[in-house]
Design a protein around this motif. Structure first.
Motif, short mmCIF file in Angstrom:
data_model
loop_
_atom_site.label_atom_id
_atom_site.label_comp_id
_atom_site.label_asym_id
_atom_site.label_seq_id
_atom_site.Cartn_x
_atom_site.Cartn_y
_atom_site.Cartn_z
N MET A 42 13.31 -3.67 -3.24
CA MET A 42 14.63 -3.34 -4.14
C MET A 42 14.37 -1.79 -3.80
O MET A 42 13.15 -1.08 -3.85
CB MET A 42 14.57 -3.45 -5.47
N TYR A 43 15.64 -1.30 -3.59
CA TYR A 43 15.66 0.18 -3.65
C TYR A 43 17.08 0.44 -4.65
O TYR A 43 17.99 -0.19 -4.74
CB TYR A 43 16.71 0.67 -1.91
N GLY A 44 16.61 2.04 -5.61
CA GLY A 44 17.74 2.30 -6.45
C GLY A 44 18.95 2.94 -5.87
O GLY A 44 19.09 3.94 -5.60
N MET A 45 19.99 2.84 -6.55
CA MET A 45 21.67 3.48 -6.31
C MET A 45 21.39 5.07 -7.05
O MET A 45 22.68 5.30 -6.27
CB MET A 45 21.76 2.23 -6.70
N THR B 169 1.21 -1.24 -0.25
CA THR B 169 0.29 0.01 0.03
C THR B 169 1.29 0.92 -0.08
O THR B 169 0.30 2.48 0.01
CB THR B 169 -0.73 -0.33 0.95
N LEU B 170 1.93 1.39 0.12
CA LEU B 170 3.01 2.00 -0.12
C LEU B 170 2.87 2.80 -1.32
O LEU B 170 2.67 2.58 -2.48
CB LEU B 170 4.08 1.73 0.39
N LYS B 171 3.20 4.56 -1.56
CA LYS B 171 3.02 4.98 -2.85
C LYS B 171 4.12 6.12 -2.35
O LYS B 171 4.56 6.87 -2.01
CB LYS B 171 1.74 5.64 -2.42
N THR B 172 4.78 5.67 -3.38
CA THR B 172 5.74 6.44 -3.57
C THR B 172 6.04 6.39 -5.55
O THR B 172 5.53 5.82 -6.28
CB THR B 172 7.59 5.56 -2.68
N THR C 15 17.23 4.10 -10.95
CA THR C 15 16.45 5.63 -9.89
C THR C 15 17.10 5.39 -8.75
O THR C 15 18.01 4.37 -8.33
CB THR C 15 15.14 4.29 -10.92
N ASP C 16 16.47 6.08 -8.10
CA ASP C 16 16.51 6.63 -6.62
C ASP C 16 15.10 5.86 -5.99
O ASP C 16 14.35 6.10 -4.92
CB ASP C 16 16.08 7.63 -6.07
N ASP C 17 14.35 4.89 -6.67
CA ASP C 17 12.82 4.03 -6.32
C ASP C 17 13.05 3.44 -5.15
O ASP C 17 14.09 2.59 -4.93
CB ASP C 17 12.71 3.49 -7.06
#
Length: 383
Positions: free
Chosen positions: A351-354, A47-50, A334-336
């Protein structure tokens, strides 16, 4: 002895309870509002909105140094190159140059046909690494023949050497003994690659959790459950630590040879340790095939590592599934935040973007590969 009425009633109640338990256990687990659910079935929708930047095409043309194509000797390559174009892949390196036959003549024919097929169709887009046929290792003159065959393969158009993880696992000599990764009978091969100026892309062992107990503490539990053949033990064939040590011995003994350590040497989850190895072995580079999930869960540490070793990291993917490249692009570019990996049994985490700087990204995508792999066409890549 006769049972009392009270005891009889007690046993009858226990039997009924046992039957109830067995009946419940026999029922398949169903994901209902109140019912049980297996970990494999649990797929919550976040449900996280980013902000989202779903990338299906790399920002810059890139070179995939770790790919496998098993029919390059005979197939029409137009479909493959079309798929590469959709990803913005400039060059693919096929590491399966000699196929998987143990017959030297057959594997030579396979490689010759593959090189000819590439040369007549897409010589600027496809490159091939050769392989070592370890059959009959131990016979008189085996090393000399292997070195001569390697020289001929490079002369005929192969751009480097790929070593499969079978070395150290199940390659045996003529006496039936396991051939160590650092077997001295192979030293002349590593040295010849250094003399010829071609890199060795080497895959040794598997992720360390494959050797760990398969219990609730093992992060690879789901992968081992769905792929039971990947489970190892200290004697199958040896410990993980020994295999890795054997590989490092090779790097140490041959400082003039360039080695590309596949899958970041199985230390993408311990970048402090990998940093120490990069310092010890200046002739070792790493590629990121099949380990992007480890990098994507520690984006800050990963970015620092990439910035520090930006001249020694290469892009690789391993399995040829075009849709999965999107995860790699998103982590690198990305920095997603908090986005899913493409294969749950590899990574159940997010995952998280670098958000790598452009200059670092260019080096990872193509500059480093162009520098260490001889004969690649540079014209299709920006400065």
């Amino acid at each position: 002895m006769l049972l009392s009425l009270r005891n009889l009633r007690h046993l009858t109640a226990l039997s009924a309870f046992s039957l109830l338990i067995l009946s419940v256990r026999a029922q398949p687990k169903v994901a209902t509002a109140n019912g049980p659910i297996d970990f494999e079935e649990y797929e919550p929708v976040s449900t996280l909105k980013t902000p989202e930047h779903k990338i299906t095409r790399a920002k810059y043309p890139f070179i995939d140094v770790h790919n496998h194509q098993y029919d390059m000797d005979r197939t029409d390559l137009r479909k493959l190159v079309t798929q590469m174009d959709s990803l913005n892949m400039g060059i693919m390196v096929n590491l399966s140059g000699r196929g998987f036959t143990s017959n030297v003549a057959e594997s030579s024919t396979f490689l010759g046909n593959a090189l000819a097929n590439v040369q007549k169709s897409y010589p600027k887009r496809l490159a091939i690494f050769t392989n070592i046929n370890f059959a009959n290792l131990g016979e008189p003159g085996w090393t000399e023949k292997a070195v001569k065959l390697l020289e001929d393969d490079i002369k005929n158009g192969a751009k480097g050497l790929k070593i499969y993880k079978s070395l150290g696992f199940n390659v045996k000599d003529t006496e039936g003994k396991r051939v160590r990764v650092d077997d001295p009978r192979l030293d002349a091969i590593w040295a010849k690659c250094g003399q010829l100026g071609v890199p060795v892309l080497i895959h040794t062992a598997d992720p360390k959790p494959f050797w760990d107990p398969m219990d609730r503490f093992n992060e690879r539990w789901l992968e081992l459950k769905t792929h039971p053949g990947r489970k190892r033990s200290e004697s199958n064939p040896v410990s993980w630590e020994q295999l890795i040590a054997e590989q490092h011995n090779v790097f140490r003994k041959h400082p003039k040879t360039t080695f590309i350590n596949a899958h970041m040497g199985w230390y993408p989850n311990d970048l402090v340790k990998l940093d120490s190895l990069m310092k010890v072995f200046p002739n070792m580079l790493v590629e990121i095939g099949a380990v992007i999930a480890e990098l994507g869960r520690q984006p800050r540490a990963s970015r620092k590592f990439f910035e520090k070793y930006q001249d020694r990291i290469l892009f690789g993917k391993d399995s040829w599934v075009p849709s999965e490249y999107a995860t790699y692009f998103r982590v690198l570019e990305t920095d997603d935040e908090y986005f899913p990996y493409h294969k749950k049994y590899h990574a159940f985490w997010r995952m998280y973007g670098m958000a790598l700087p452009d200059e670092v990204l260019k080096k990872v995508y193509y500059k480093n590969a162009l520098r260490i792999i001889p004969g690649l066409d540079k014209s299709q890549f920006p400065n």
